[in-house]
Design a protein around this motif. Structure first.
Motif, mmCIF file in Angstrom:
data_model
loop_
_atom_site.group_PDB
_atom_site.id
_atom_site.type_symbol
_atom_site.label_atom_id
_atom_site.label_comp_id
_atom_site.label_asym_id
_atom_site.label_seq_id
_atom_site.Cartn_x
_atom_site.Cartn_y
_atom_site.Cartn_z
ATOM 1 N N GLY A 34 0.904 -1.112 -0.120
ATOM 2 C CA GLY A 34 0.083 -0.219 0.171
ATOM 3 C C GLY A 34 0.894 1.296 0.161
ATOM 4 O O GLY A 34 0.511 2.249 -0.505
ATOM 5 N N LEU A 35 2.007 1.027 0.629
ATOM 6 C CA LEU A 35 3.015 2.266 0.521
ATOM 7 C C LEU A 35 3.701 2.482 -0.697
ATOM 8 O O LEU A 35 3.932 3.596 -1.041
ATOM 9 C CB LEU A 35 3.902 2.106 1.899
ATOM 10 N N HIS A 37 2.538 1.581 -3.759
ATOM 11 C CA HIS A 37 1.754 1.693 -4.547
ATOM 12 C C HIS A 37 0.312 2.572 -4.518
ATOM 13 O O HIS A 37 0.100 2.903 -3.096
ATOM 14 C CB HIS A 37 1.108 0.434 -5.299
ATOM 15 N N THR A 38 -0.261 3.043 -5.502
ATOM 16 C CA THR A 38 -1.413 3.838 -5.149
ATOM 17 C C THR A 38 -2.694 3.122 -4.635
ATOM 18 O O THR A 38 -3.503 3.652 -4.071
ATOM 19 C CB THR A 38 -1.766 4.481 -6.615
ATOM 20 N N TYR A 39 -2.669 1.831 -5.209
ATOM 21 C CA TYR A 39 -3.708 0.943 -4.374
ATOM 22 C C TYR A 39 -3.116 -0.397 -4.173
ATOM 23 O O TYR A 39 -2.015 -0.739 -4.458
ATOM 24 C CB TYR A 39 -4.943 0.721 -5.590
ATOM 25 N N ARG A 107 -7.086 1.452 -0.895
ATOM 26 C CA ARG A 107 -6.055 2.399 -1.096
ATOM 27 C C ARG A 107 -5.677 2.637 0.396
ATOM 28 O O ARG A 107 -6.409 2.693 1.453
ATOM 29 C CB ARG A 107 -6.442 3.576 -1.558
ATOM 30 N N LEU A 108 -4.249 2.929 0.639
ATOM 31 C CA LEU A 108 -3.674 3.104 2.205
ATOM 32 C C LEU A 108 -4.529 4.631 2.153
ATOM 33 O O LEU A 108 -3.952 5.691 1.733
ATOM 34 C CB LEU A 108 -2.253 3.261 2.050
ATOM 35 N N PRO A 111 -1.300 6.808 5.707
ATOM 36 C CA PRO A 111 0.105 6.228 6.047
ATOM 37 C C PRO A 111 0.789 6.416 7.160
ATOM 38 O O PRO A 111 1.435 5.563 7.781
ATOM 39 C CB PRO A 111 0.876 7.043 5.092
ATOM 40 N N SER A 112 0.168 7.583 7.944
ATOM 41 C CA SER A 112 1.003 7.893 9.213
ATOM 42 C C SER A 112 0.374 6.847 10.382
ATOM 43 O O SER A 112 1.177 6.532 11.090
ATOM 44 C CB SER A 112 0.416 9.245 9.738
#
Lengths: 141, 373
Positions: A34-35, A37-39, A107-108, A111-112
């Motif tokens: 997920g980090l 790529h976009t999905y 999708r992620l 991220p945090s």
């Protein structure tokens, strides 16, 4: 945090208690993909990430748990993108045993939060190729 | 130079606190770098400090594959050659990593959200923004509500041109000069906890000639109780522009106040706006045709009729009326509803029958049903 429906939550709890290591392994693989790529969707994970006997419970609950933690979110069913081959928020899984199933694409979303989850589980999300350079001139031969 | 403001409150471990700078201090700290290098770092800062997609410095460094200390030194202006002690510029690999990181992050952030269709009106808005950037002048854009102004700049232009030099700022209703300055400071990544003159100073310091300010909903600044507040806001904008020579796009729904004062109080600002872009008073045929085409529908010919549940109507006339009186949203909402109608029949594509069924349903909902007669 999203509250899972009772049957799903019960299963997730059981898997987290008995197969925690495997669950975290799959969750880490999802977060890493997920980090990058976009999905991310089930077709992105290698089929042998966990043994066949554990696969179903562990992988599905890894997705559910990450979703309930609001680290990932599914794309809306109205989302279509021909270049990404995503239709109705789903993408065809080309893994041999997936039998071309149309899986939900995620999708992620945070991220945090993914990093916070990784820290809590003592997992490194470092890229494999970003190891610090070795100062070769000081190596004793 | 780092911020010395004291952090108030106990929750100090937020992603924002891991970036101990404001845009104005960053601009000063990185002034020795060529614009494209400092802009890449500013873009990284803007992305990670944005509360919509926050990321700590450590996490961003991890994604870039560099150490957080490198980012700290670069952004503090302390990145120096160990031998000569001269200020060092970021490496090409670092800049490439930032570019790739921002590209992936922004695409992921927008994934799944409603897509922006590039209509002729949207293209006029992009051209106006490019003009403001290139000519470093003030550009006035005005047009009625719901023709796609905000979507064009917020969802398309600003994300695609955010190389650290495009700042999109949306004005808030009934906020006056303080509200305007605070909104601009927040958009630029400056703490808004300060007084108005100091914030204006910091906004000026954060703005370079390469910066493009896109100020949306500027007409809202007129809705305050204090007479003359609107002119005060406009004059501050002019002052920022004059002192920094940046590009500035001012977007209005109603321009009456500016036009009325264009030869009086606001003459100085009005004359600085060489490029003025009035938008049509309703969505154009081209705009609607582009949106319909995106959804697989051809623009209906005159006389083309559709009958749904015994009711016959002309799609072309229906679209014209919606465009005239309700704007684009009324049409896109009918399209969204049409997809729902189509999915009931197992189809993923919409037809004019679905569209008109959605239209009739929505029209029926808008009328009061009397059940006593």
């Amino acid at each position: 945090m999203i509250t899972l429906s009772s049957p799903v939550a019960d299963t997730a709890r059981a898997v987290a208690s008995y197969k925690h290591e495997l669950l975290v392994k799959v969750m880490t693989a999802i977060v890493k993909k997920g980090l990058e790529h976009t999905y991310v969707f089930p077709g992105d994970l290698p089929e042998d990430i966990v043994e066949m006997e554990h696969r179903q419970g562990v992988t599905s609950n890894a997705w559910n748990t990450l979703r309930s933690l609001e680290i990932i979110e599914p794309l809306p069913p109205s989302f279509n993108n021909e270049s990404l081959q995503i239709f109705g928020g789903r993408k065809q899984n080309k893994n041999p045993s997936a039998k071309l199933r149309w899986n939900i694409v995620y999708r992620l979303s945070n991220p945090s939060a993914a990093y916070a989850w990784a820290r809590a589980n003592n997992i490194s999300l470092d890229k494999p190729d970003t190891k610090p350079a070795i100062q070769t001139e000081l190596i004793l031969v | 130079m780092t911020e010395t403001n004291t952090i108030v409150g106990s929750n100090v471990n937020t992603p924002r606190t891991s970036w101990p700078w404001s845009r104005d201090t960053l601009v000063q700290n990185m002034s020795y770098m060529p614009p494209e290098e400092s802009e890449a770092l500013l873009a990284l800062f803007s992305w990670c400090a944005d509360p919509r997609h926050p990321l700590t410095r450590d996490e961003a460094a991890n994604r870039l594959g560099f150490s957080p200390e490198t980012i700290y030194q670069l952004m503090s202006g302390k990145y120096r050659d160990p031998d000569t002690r001269e200020a060092k510029r970021p490496s090409a690999a670092f800049l490439k990593a930032i570019k790739e990181f921002l590209s992936t992050e922004s695409r992921r952030f927008m994934l799944g959200k409603n897509e922006m269709v590039e209509t002729p009106t949207a293209k006029r808005i992009y051209t106006a923004c490019d003009l403001a950037r290139e000519s470093q002048t003030v550009v006035f854009i005005w047009g009625p509500s719901h023709i796609g102004k905000t979507w064009a700049v917020e969802r398309y232009y600003a994300p695609r041109n955010n190389h650290g030099k495009t700042i999109y700022c949306r004005m808030r209703a009934a906020s006056g000069l303080m509200g305007m300055v605070r909104a601009m400071a927040e958009a630029a990544g400056i703490s808004n906890k300060s007084n108005t003159p100091d914030l204006i100073r910091r906004i000026k310091n954060a703005t370079t000639p390469n910066t493009l300010w896109i100020l949306d909903e500027v007409h809202l600044l007129a809705n305050t109780y204090r007479k003359g507040s609107f002119f005060g806001c406009m004059e501050v904008m002019r002052e920022i522009y004059d002192e920094t020579e940046c590009g500035m796009v001012l977007i209005f729904t109603i321009l009456d106040d500016v036009k009325a004062a264009s030869q009086q109080e606001l003459q100085q600002l009005w004359r600085r706006g060489v490029h003025k872009v009035p938008l049509p008073d309703m969505p154009t045929r081209g705009d609607v045709a582009a949106i319909l085409k995106h959804h697989g529908l051809d623009f209906p010919d005159k006389g083309f009729k559709v009958t749904v549940k015994g009711v016959t109507d002309e799609p072309r006339e229906c679209i014209r009326q919606q465009a005239r009186f309700n704007g684009l949203k009324a049409i896109t909402e009918r399209i969204r509803y049409a997809y729902k109608m189509a999915s009931k029949t197992g189809s993923e594509k919409i037809t004019w029958e679905n569209f008109m069924e959605a239209h009739f349903t929505m029209e029926k909902q808008a009328t009061i049903q009397k059940d006593w007669d």
